[in-house]
Scaffold this active site. Sequence first.
Site, PDB file in Angstrom:
ATOM      1  N   HIS A 136       2.394  -0.711  14.259  1.00  0.00           N
ATOM      2  CA  HIS A 136       1.814  -1.984  13.806  1.00  0.00           C
ATOM      3  C   HIS A 136       2.766  -2.701  12.864  1.00  0.00           C
ATOM      4  O   HIS A 136       3.697  -2.111  12.304  1.00  0.00           O
ATOM      5  CB  HIS A 136       0.483  -1.753  13.094  1.00  0.00           C
ATOM      6  CG  HIS A 136       0.630  -1.013  11.795  1.00  0.00           C
ATOM      7  ND1 HIS A 136       0.947   0.332  11.732  1.00  0.00           N
ATOM      8  CD2 HIS A 136       0.547  -1.437  10.512  1.00  0.00           C
ATOM      9  CE1 HIS A 136       1.045   0.702  10.471  1.00  0.00           C
ATOM     10  NE2 HIS A 136       0.814  -0.356   9.704  1.00  0.00           N
ATOM     11  N   ASP A 141       2.107  -4.795   9.342  1.00  0.00           N
ATOM     12  CA  ASP A 141       0.973  -4.789   8.415  1.00  0.00           C
ATOM     13  C   ASP A 141       0.143  -6.069   8.498  1.00  0.00           C
ATOM     14  O   ASP A 141       0.689  -7.190   8.414  1.00  0.00           O
ATOM     15  CB  ASP A 141       1.468  -4.584   6.977  1.00  0.00           C
ATOM     16  CG  ASP A 141       1.982  -3.164   6.763  1.00  0.00           C
ATOM     17  OD1 ASP A 141       1.419  -2.233   7.365  1.00  0.00           O
ATOM     18  OD2 ASP A 141       2.964  -3.008   6.018  1.00  0.00           O
ATOM     19  N   HIS A 190       5.988  -0.358  12.264  1.00  0.00           N
ATOM     20  CA  HIS A 190       6.180   1.015  11.797  1.00  0.00           C
ATOM     21  C   HIS A 190       5.015   1.889  12.241  1.00  0.00           C
ATOM     22  O   HIS A 190       3.950   1.391  12.621  1.00  0.00           O
ATOM     23  CB  HIS A 190       6.383   1.078  10.282  1.00  0.00           C
ATOM     24  CG  HIS A 190       5.279   0.442   9.489  1.00  0.00           C
ATOM     25  ND1 HIS A 190       5.157  -0.921   9.379  1.00  0.00           N
ATOM     26  CD2 HIS A 190       4.259   0.980   8.802  1.00  0.00           C
ATOM     27  CE1 HIS A 190       4.100  -1.202   8.639  1.00  0.00           C
ATOM     28  NE2 HIS A 190       3.521  -0.064   8.280  1.00  0.00           N
ATOM     29  N   ARG A 231       1.239   1.334  -1.968  1.00  0.00           N
ATOM     30  CA  ARG A 231       1.947   0.223  -1.309  1.00  0.00           C
ATOM     31  C   ARG A 231       1.616  -1.088  -1.995  1.00  0.00           C
ATOM     32  O   ARG A 231       0.454  -1.363  -2.296  1.00  0.00           O
ATOM     33  CB  ARG A 231       1.532   0.144   0.161  1.00  0.00           C
ATOM     34  CG  ARG A 231       2.429  -0.767   0.974  1.00  0.00           C
ATOM     35  CD  ARG A 231       1.961  -0.840   2.421  1.00  0.00           C
ATOM     36  NE  ARG A 231       1.030  -1.930   2.601  1.00  0.00           N
ATOM     37  CZ  ARG A 231       0.253  -2.099   3.689  1.00  0.00           C
ATOM     38  NH1 ARG A 231       0.297  -1.232   4.677  1.00  0.00           N
ATOM     39  NH2 ARG A 231      -0.568  -3.127   3.774  1.00  0.00           N
TER      40      ARG A 231
HETATM   41  C1  SIN Z   1       1.530   1.846   6.172  1.00  0.00           C
HETATM   42  O1  SIN Z   1       1.231   1.460   7.296  1.00  0.00           O
HETATM   43  O2  SIN Z   1       1.741   1.073   5.251  1.00  0.00           O
HETATM   44  C2  SIN Z   1       1.667   3.333   5.885  1.00  0.00           C
HETATM   45  C3  SIN Z   1       3.044   3.800   6.208  1.00  0.00           C
HETATM   46  C4  SIN Z   1       3.265   5.224   5.786  1.00  0.00           C
HETATM   47  O3  SIN Z   1       2.370   5.847   5.220  1.00  0.00           O
HETATM   48  O4  SIN Z   1       4.369   5.721   6.000  1.00  0.00           O
END
Ligand code: SIN
Length: 285
Positions: free
Chosen positions: A100, A102, A248, A263
């Site tokens: 995805h 974000d 990612h 985050r």
């Molecule tokens: C996310 O999608 O922000 C999580 C990524 C992660 O935990 O590596």
Amino acid sequence: MDNHIRVEPVSPVIGAEVSGVALSQPLAPDAVAAIRAALMTHLVLFFRDQDLTWLQHKAFGRRFGDLHVHPAAPKDAEHPEILVVHADGNSKFVSGELWHSDVSCDVEPPLGSILRVEQVPSSGGDTLFASMYAAWEALSDRMQRLLGELTAVHEGRQYYIGRYGGENLRDGTYPLAEHPAVRTHPETGRSALYVNEGFTTGFKELKRAESDALLAFLVRHCASPEFQCRFRWRANSVAFWDNRCTQHHAVWDYFPEIRHGYRVTIQGDPPFYAPAARADRASAP
Ligand code: SIN
């Protein structure tokens, strides 16, 4: 430019390790400019040994724009801009275990995200990143032409409902947005495929069966190993990625061990596609 910051690519397509900078400290304008330039070139940056408080983490994020508040996750009353990323032996899901970009379901999706992982499992818990410039550039001219005329629907409900429930909705409802299937990066002018497994549910202009088949192809295409790098976290590593040109996928291979981090997400602009701005094949990497 800042002379102390070193940038070492981890692949020719995406990703670089950055050293010589402490993100906890107020950064001089030339250091911020060097980090922004590296992000434009490498799409995701990795920093090691960054022990940040939430205030320092947010202050670093604010050097790149206003901070975004998550539309569905639980929030700390004082720090609603902090998204807690946590998994342990009781977890039923982890954040980001599907490819995805974000919150692409927001009308103004995030520019970028800055994740600091504080506690790591004994092994595993890596994150994969993929370049959506590379995904776009690998498509035939005909496919690019078709996608250049399509509008993709991105729905928050399908991704968030099983993860967070509906108790913490930022706007009282799940976000829903329509974006061009390919977007022009507002800073580099390059074209990036903007369709992802997590949020995209179809294309407005196509019949259901056509839309499902095209989406299935693109989801597979975006996950090609040639477009990727893989980051192995250590405690206090930070990854800073550009959501406008990457996807990612967080790998959950460490159950029941603990992985814990925070985050900060940077607000972006409405995606647009301006084919005239294309410089796809001229730019590197
Ligand atoms: C996310 O999608 O922000 C999580 C990524 C992660 O935990 O590596």
